[in-house]
Design a protein around this motif. Structure first.
Motif, PDB file in Angstrom:
ATOM      1  N   ARG A 215      15.357 -19.367   4.932  1.00  0.00           N
ATOM      2  CA  ARG A 215      16.541 -19.308   4.086  1.00  0.00           C
ATOM      3  C   ARG A 215      17.142 -20.700   3.935  1.00  0.00           C
ATOM      4  NH1 ARG A 215      19.927 -14.757   3.194  1.00  0.00           N
ATOM      5  NH2 ARG A 215      21.622 -16.269   3.434  1.00  0.00           N
ATOM      6  N   VAL A 216      18.136 -20.793   3.069  1.00  0.00           N
ATOM      7  CA  VAL A 216      18.727 -22.098   2.775  1.00  0.00           C
ATOM      8  C   VAL A 216      19.462 -22.683   3.978  1.00  0.00           C
ATOM      9  CG1 VAL A 216      18.958 -21.625   0.309  1.00  0.00           C
ATOM     10  CG2 VAL A 216      20.830 -21.010   1.863  1.00  0.00           C
ATOM     11  N   VAL A 238      11.263 -20.960   0.259  1.00  0.00           N
ATOM     12  CA  VAL A 238      12.705 -20.736   0.384  1.00  0.00           C
ATOM     13  C   VAL A 238      13.113 -19.563  -0.508  1.00  0.00           C
ATOM     14  CG1 VAL A 238      15.001 -21.737   0.124  1.00  0.00           C
ATOM     15  CG2 VAL A 238      13.083 -23.188   0.827  1.00  0.00           C
ATOM     16  N   ILE A 240      15.135 -18.382  -2.717  1.00  0.00           N
ATOM     17  CA  ILE A 240      16.169 -18.751  -3.678  1.00  0.00           C
ATOM     18  C   ILE A 240      16.616 -17.523  -4.469  1.00  0.00           C
ATOM     19  CG2 ILE A 240      16.611 -20.070  -5.797  1.00  0.00           C
ATOM     20  CD1 ILE A 240      14.887 -22.308  -4.601  1.00  0.00           C
ATOM     21  N   SER A 255      24.380 -16.716  -0.397  1.00  0.00           N
ATOM     22  CA  SER A 255      23.874 -18.030  -0.784  1.00  0.00           C
ATOM     23  C   SER A 255      24.529 -18.424  -2.095  1.00  0.00           C
ATOM     24  CB  SER A 255      22.347 -17.989  -0.930  1.00  0.00           C
ATOM     25  OG  SER A 255      21.836 -19.241  -1.331  1.00  0.00           O
ATOM     26  N   LYS A 259      24.404 -24.341  -1.908  1.00  0.00           N
ATOM     27  CA  LYS A 259      23.619 -24.216  -0.683  1.00  0.00           C
ATOM     28  C   LYS A 259      22.130 -24.399  -0.966  1.00  0.00           C
ATOM     29  CE  LYS A 259      26.733 -21.152   1.905  1.00  0.00           C
ATOM     30  NZ  LYS A 259      26.859 -19.812   2.539  1.00  0.00           N
ATOM     31  N   ILE A 260      21.672 -23.858  -2.088  1.00  0.00           N
ATOM     32  CA  ILE A 260      20.265 -24.014  -2.469  1.00  0.00           C
ATOM     33  C   ILE A 260      19.935 -25.491  -2.655  1.00  0.00           C
ATOM     34  CG2 ILE A 260      18.583 -23.569  -4.302  1.00  0.00           C
ATOM     35  CD1 ILE A 260      20.062 -20.868  -4.760  1.00  0.00           C
ATOM     36  N   ALA A 263      19.687 -27.312   0.648  1.00  0.00           N
ATOM     37  CA  ALA A 263      18.456 -26.993   1.378  1.00  0.00           C
ATOM     38  C   ALA A 263      17.249 -27.693   0.757  1.00  0.00           C
ATOM     39  CB  ALA A 263      18.235 -25.475   1.388  1.00  0.00           C
TER      40      ALA A 263
END
Length: 456
Positions: A215-216, A238, A240, A255, A259-260, A263
């Motif tokens: 995850r992120v 990931v 997304i 999320s 945040k994406i 990451a």
């Protein structure tokens, strides 16, 4: 879930041809749909099975028909009522696979004549942890698995990796081409034990490489990412799912676009590839989502994607919600991932097909392939593109668009907004089911055989 109908057909066939043999089901789908599974098998092992499956087999070998093994469900022989034995409180997940227990598998691996199916059947898999502490409403993991993270010891994982390296690649010189998928549900959720494992993996100096899914939140842990790079992780998948904050919120993803981005930037800074796991057909997405998503991926240097159509898995909160609202119109999961199964609130199912196809067309271009090969010495997108073309999935999706347009026509306005009342009324009256049988079913019968084909 995508194979449960075929699995049940096989179980029914065994019941007819070998009556009296006890049949056992397990895994995510059976764990989340026990009543359904018990229509086809005698016992369901819920959750992790490393300890409960051997214990159940040992009980059945003594002639017991009402076992007491933890985590087992069955129908009481006298009352035909469902019995759920208490679940296991703890489970040791350190069991390593014996690949020679699969009849003919070593011969398949060592065969000189390779087919795409043979390559697909030879992906080395291992894992360090199981479970996920998040509760995305489309995901089966928090429901079917223990939400508490469970770990193997670093030594158990490394021993497993060495065993599989010898099995899949006896020639040491070829092991640098061997890639393991670590199938942890959320790699690195707890960074301390994961960093300890990665440090041991670095010390082991294995010749193979690794990919993993996460995850992120992994972006918070720079040392963890450094150790991943040192241990020869080359790609990070990931979750997304969507670049729409509204869609992410409706999926309870916890999320955001910010945040994406954090990451992606952090993973790329540590010189690892990001593979974007994407879902199309989510609520609150509209026409043009493929173009917006592709532009976002290019802007942030994401060179690899894994797109699919959103699947409402039975037993999840997402499935319960769309079923309760009458929006679920299709339940043949053999076609899931590439065929819409429910009505999104702001985009027609036929539009979902078009947007998913467009995301693939925008991503896999010869210009991108040239850049990958010349500047990154990377053939993965070229090979993925060729595999997609050979699979005929895109042709199947294009073929289903006219049928999907006929099915959805009464339920959307010109702005592609769903008339929820009209859908619910059609669902309650049975009219929707009749339309699916008349419009979709004939097309799909030509694309796939019956689940009962070639059982013998």
């Amino acid at each position: 879930t995508l194979t449960h109908q075929r699995s049940y057909a096989l179980a029914d066939y065994v019941r007819r041809t070998l009556p009296g043999r006890p049949l056992i089901a397990g895994g995510h789908h059976a764990t989340m749909n026990v009543d359904q599974a018990l229509q086809h098998v005698d016992y369901v092992v819920r959750g992790y099975a490393e300890e409960s499956l051997p214990a159940l087999v040992a009980e059945l070998a003594t002639g017991v028909t009402s076992p007491r093994t933890a985590g087992v469900s069955y129908l009481d022989p006298a009352t035909r009522r469902r019995v759920d034995n208490p679940g296991q409180t703890t489970t040791d997940i350190g069991t390593a696979p014996d690949l020679d227990a699969l009849a003919g598998y070593r011969q398949l691996v060592q065969s000189r004549h390779k087919t795409p199916q043979q390559y697909a059947a030879q992906l080395p898999l291992s894992y360090f942890s199981r479970g996920c502490g998040f509760s995305c409403d489309f995901c089966a993991i928090p429901i079917a698995d223990n939400p508490r993270m469970t770990y193997r010891s670093p030594a158990e994982v490394i021993d497993d990796l060495r065993y599989q390296m010898d099995f899949y690649s006896p020639r040491r010189a070829m092991r640098r081409f061997l890639t393991f998928w670590l199938i942890d549900d959320n790699f690195g959720q707890h960074h301390e034990p994961t960093e300890e494992f990665l440090a041991k993996l670095v010390e082991a100096r294995l010749d193979c490489r690794f990919v993993v899914q996460t995850r992120v939140e992994i972006a918070r842990h720079s040392r963890l990412l450094q150790l991943m790079k040192q241990a020869r992780f080359h790609s990070v998948y990931v979750g997304i799912e969507s670049i729409s904050d509204t869609s992410l919120k409706s999926l309870m993803k916890r999320s955001t676009r910010d945040k994406i981005q954090l990451a992606v930037d952090s993973i790329r800074r540590h010189d690892m590839n990001v593979v974007a796991l994407l879902m199309f057909g989510n609520d609150h997405e509209t026409r043009g989502v493929a173009d917006h998503t592709t532009a976002y991926l290019r802007e942030h240097g994401i060179r690899h994607i894994c797109p699919q159509i959103t699947v409402p898995y039975p037993g999840t909160a997402f499935y319960s919600r769309v079923a309760r609202e009458g929006r679920l119109f299709f339940d043949d999961y053999r076609f899931a991932n590439w065929l819409p199964m429910y009505f999104p609130d702001s985009m027609r199912p036929s539009r979902t097909l078009r947007e998913t196809i467009r995301s693939v067309e925008l991503h896999y271009t010869w210009r991108r392939h040239w850049d990958d090969v010349v500047h990154h010495r990377d053939l993965k997108n070229v090979l993925a593109h060729l595999t997609i073309k050979r699979s005929r999935i895109l042709r199947h999706m294009l073929r289903m668009i006219p049928a999907m347009e006929r099915l959805e026509a009464p339920y959307y306005d010109d702005r592609e907004v769903l008339d929820v009342d009209a859908v619910r009324k059609a669902q309650d009256s049975g009219a929707l089911r009749e339309r699916v049988a008349a419009i979709l079913a004939p097309e799909l019968r030509e694309l796939a055989p019956s689940v009962n084909h070639d059982l013998r």
